[in-house]
Enzyme design. Structure first.
Site, mmCIF file in Angstrom:
data_model
loop_
_atom_site.group_PDB
_atom_site.id
_atom_site.type_symbol
_atom_site.label_atom_id
_atom_site.label_comp_id
_atom_site.label_asym_id
_atom_site.label_seq_id
_atom_site.Cartn_x
_atom_site.Cartn_y
_atom_site.Cartn_z
ATOM 1 N N LYS A 86 1.077 -0.924 0.046
ATOM 2 C CA LYS A 86 0.151 -0.098 -0.221
ATOM 3 C C LYS A 86 0.904 0.998 0.014
ATOM 4 O O LYS A 86 0.655 2.278 -0.770
ATOM 5 C CB LYS A 86 -0.753 -0.056 1.188
ATOM 6 C CG LYS A 86 -1.502 -1.212 1.315
ATOM 7 C CD LYS A 86 -3.003 -1.199 2.446
ATOM 8 C CE LYS A 86 -1.908 -1.942 3.977
ATOM 9 N NZ LYS A 86 -1.153 -2.584 4.210
ATOM 10 N N THR A 87 2.128 0.763 0.854
ATOM 11 C CA THR A 87 2.839 2.906 1.086
ATOM 12 C C THR A 87 2.862 2.256 -0.444
ATOM 13 O O THR A 87 3.515 3.606 -1.173
ATOM 14 C CB THR A 87 3.573 2.089 2.154
ATOM 15 O OG1 THR A 87 2.963 1.571 3.228
ATOM 16 C CG2 THR A 87 4.450 3.724 2.061
ATOM 17 N N ASP A 131 -0.944 6.513 6.221
ATOM 18 C CA ASP A 131 -0.460 5.278 6.747
ATOM 19 C C ASP A 131 -2.027 4.820 7.637
ATOM 20 O O ASP A 131 -2.335 6.164 8.662
ATOM 21 C CB ASP A 131 -0.038 4.514 7.314
ATOM 22 C CG ASP A 131 0.456 3.665 6.491
ATOM 23 O OD1 ASP A 131 -0.335 2.413 7.107
ATOM 24 O OD2 ASP A 131 1.360 2.166 7.101
ATOM 25 N N THR A 180 -5.638 -1.324 6.968
ATOM 26 C CA THR A 180 -5.204 -2.779 7.056
ATOM 27 C C THR A 180 -6.889 -3.601 7.882
ATOM 28 O O THR A 180 -7.183 -4.460 8.045
ATOM 29 C CB THR A 180 -4.216 -3.118 8.949
ATOM 30 O OG1 THR A 180 -4.685 -2.316 9.932
ATOM 31 C CG2 THR A 180 -3.178 -3.040 7.925
ATOM 32 N N ARG A 239 6.310 -8.049 1.406
ATOM 33 C CA ARG A 239 7.250 -7.295 2.607
ATOM 34 C C ARG A 239 8.860 -8.498 3.281
ATOM 35 O O ARG A 239 9.045 -9.072 3.929
ATOM 36 C CB ARG A 239 7.157 -6.436 3.309
ATOM 37 C CG ARG A 239 7.938 -5.863 4.623
ATOM 38 C CD ARG A 239 7.155 -6.133 6.288
ATOM 39 N NE ARG A 239 6.765 -3.947 5.309
ATOM 40 C CZ ARG A 239 5.323 -4.167 5.905
ATOM 41 N NH1 ARG A 239 4.980 -3.814 6.888
ATOM 42 N NH2 ARG A 239 4.836 -2.366 5.610
HETATM 43 P P1 ADP Z 1 2.305 -2.094 3.169
HETATM 44 O O1 ADP Z 1 2.089 -0.316 2.841
HETATM 45 O O2 ADP Z 1 1.013 -2.662 2.363
HETATM 46 O O3 ADP Z 1 2.406 -2.440 4.492
HETATM 47 P P2 ADP Z 1 5.057 -1.299 1.510
HETATM 48 O O4 ADP Z 1 4.420 -1.380 -0.085
HETATM 49 O O5 ADP Z 1 5.683 -1.067 2.630
HETATM 50 O O6 ADP Z 1 3.251 -2.550 2.201
HETATM 51 O O7 ADP Z 1 5.313 -3.099 1.287
HETATM 52 C C1 ADP Z 1 6.557 -3.809 1.843
HETATM 53 C C2 ADP Z 1 7.197 -3.963 1.281
HETATM 54 O O8 ADP Z 1 7.181 -5.085 -0.303
HETATM 55 C C3 ADP Z 1 7.868 -2.739 0.003
HETATM 56 O O9 ADP Z 1 8.943 -2.022 0.561
HETATM 57 C C4 ADP Z 1 8.856 -3.443 -1.460
HETATM 58 O O10 ADP Z 1 9.815 -3.744 -1.563
HETATM 59 C C5 ADP Z 1 7.508 -4.654 -1.718
HETATM 60 N N1 ADP Z 1 6.793 -4.452 -2.031
HETATM 61 C C6 ADP Z 1 5.614 -4.974 -2.475
HETATM 62 N N2 ADP Z 1 4.752 -4.308 -3.087
HETATM 63 C C7 ADP Z 1 5.573 -4.565 -3.719
HETATM 64 C C8 ADP Z 1 5.390 -4.950 -5.725
HETATM 65 N N3 ADP Z 1 3.950 -5.689 -6.093
HETATM 66 N N4 ADP Z 1 5.828 -5.383 -6.211
HETATM 67 C C9 ADP Z 1 7.300 -5.583 -5.672
HETATM 68 N N5 ADP Z 1 7.845 -5.194 -4.879
HETATM 69 C C10 ADP Z 1 6.224 -4.853 -3.978
#
Ligand code: ADP
Length: 365
Positions: A86-87, A131, A180, A239
């Site tokens: 998401k981030t 977030d 979430t 992640r």
């Molecule tokens: P969330 O915000 O949903 O908790 P993040 O966006 O921080 O998750 O994602 C965590 C890590 O996973 C990121 O730093 C990135 O390196 C990797 N990641 C997430 N989504 C992808 C994707 N679609 N393709 C490649 N790497 C991804």
């Protein structure tokens, strides 16, 4: 270029810390090094972002329309368990729009003045990422409504009977929200997003591609079977894949020839207590409690949390969505139930009442 101006809480910080049944690979209380590691691997463009194809196709159209017409992009909300991207999406969107990104989180915006501070950093068409947006306080949330709807922020100058209301005009900006817990968002806030989307767990080919991309970026050799082994055991979550890759790389460097193959990956992950279904210590403790102490359920999440000395939120946001996704638990009106697939995974005989499982059982959040 997207740039961060404010980052009080890292992605997904809200879900709780490491606690309860052993060290948790997926509870996102990341140390600084881990955070920097994940950030370095973050895709920057739609082309880099693996999977979630339907969502990315939609976003490409909206972003292109906004860029070509000089519009501010509509407000977007992304929901799903921690670590699904998401981030990352917020960074990609801002980058593709060619605007600045201001980053914060629901718990970090603890008073109205803080929100004003973030909004006044925004330039025309910039994006604000919040977030854990379901954790905004009601007063901050109310002040967000006119900002989202009319690009207006209501200020009060002075105190008491002499206070004067003043409306401050904001630039047209885009709010990108992540949560979430979609179910905890208030209806008025949800209504003000032009678009919301539930991110899905990644399938094996996408997870393998993510592991291969990350390995390329960090310059570690990996063969197809090694990448698949890590992908299969990473809880369908990018992640976690990145985190496991880092650990497996260490094993490959110290105990192998530096290249990751299936054997090194498998033995490293066994030693990290990540099993063949990708479950870690807390997942297994959860299933064991439901199967053994509560006779397979139905049992309420509160009782499971108390037995595990774990936060209810961590179970609901992190543990259960994945167990539900792989069909190890099912949801009934009376509580959670362990499926026959969960019993088989634990090597326990399943009672006749256990549902068969083995496939997605629906969503809990
Ligand atoms: P969330 O915000 O949903 O908790 P993040 O966006 O921080 O998750 O994602 C965590 C890590 O996973 C990121 O730093 C990135 O390196 C990797 N990641 C997430 N989504 C992808 C994707 N679609 N393709 C490649 N790497 C991804």
């Amino acid at each position: 270029m997207a740039r961060k101006k404010h980052e009080d809480a890292g992605p997904g910080d809200a879900a709780g810390g490491e606690s309860g049944a052993g060290s948790r690979e997926i509870v996102p209380a990341e140390r600084e090094g881990e955070r920097a590691w994940q950030a370095a691997l973050r895709p920057q463009t739609f082309a880099d972002y693996i999977g979630q194809k339907e969502l990315i196709d939609n976003l490409r159209v909206s972003v292109r329309a906004a860029r070509e017409n000089g519009w501010a992009l509509d407000h977007f909300l992304f929901a799903g368990p921690p670590g699904l991207g998401k981030t990352t999406l917020a960074h990609v969107i801002a980058n593709e729009l060619g605007v600045n990104l201001v980053v914060s989180s629901g718990p970090a915006i603890d008073h109205k003045g803080m929100l004003a501070g973030l909004l006044t950093q925004l330039g025309e068409r910039d994006a604000l990422f919040i977030d854990e947006i379901h954790r905004l306080s009601p007063i901050v949330e109310e002040n967000l409504y006119p900002a989202m709807e009319d690009f207006r922020f209501d200020l009060f100058i002075g105190d008491g009977p002499h206070a004067k209301a003043m409306a401050m005009q904001l630039p047209r900006f885009t709010l990108l929200g992540a949560t979430t817990r979609m179910g905890l968002l208030s209806a008025p806030l949800l209504d003000r997003f032009g678009f919301h989307w539930q991110l899905r767990y990644y399938d094996l080919p996408d997870m393998t591609a993510i592991v291969q991309r990350s390995a390329r970026l960090i310059g570690v050799g990996i063969d197809g079977a090694g990448a698949t082994e890590i992908a299969r055991r990473a809880r369908s979550t990018p992640r976690i894949a990145n985190r496991l890759l880092r650990r497996v790389r260490d094993f490959a460097t110290v105990e192998g020839n530096g290249t990751i193959d299936a054997k090194i990956a498998s033995s490293a992950l066994d030693r990290l207590a990540v099993d063949h279904a990708g479950l870690d210590t807390l997942d297994r403790a959860y299933l064991t409690i439901v199967c053994e102490r509560f006779d397979g359920g139905p049992v309420g999440v509160e009782a499971i949390a108390a037995s595990l000395s774990e936060e209810r939120g961590t179970l609901e946001e992190v543990v259960e969505p994945f167990l539900l996704q792989i069909g190890f638990i099912a949801r009934t009106p009376r509580g959670r139930v362990a499926t026959a697939a969960a019993y088989a995974h634990l090597g326990l005989p399943a009672p006749a009442k256990a549902p068969s499982g083995g496939g997605p059982q629906g969503r809990l959040f």
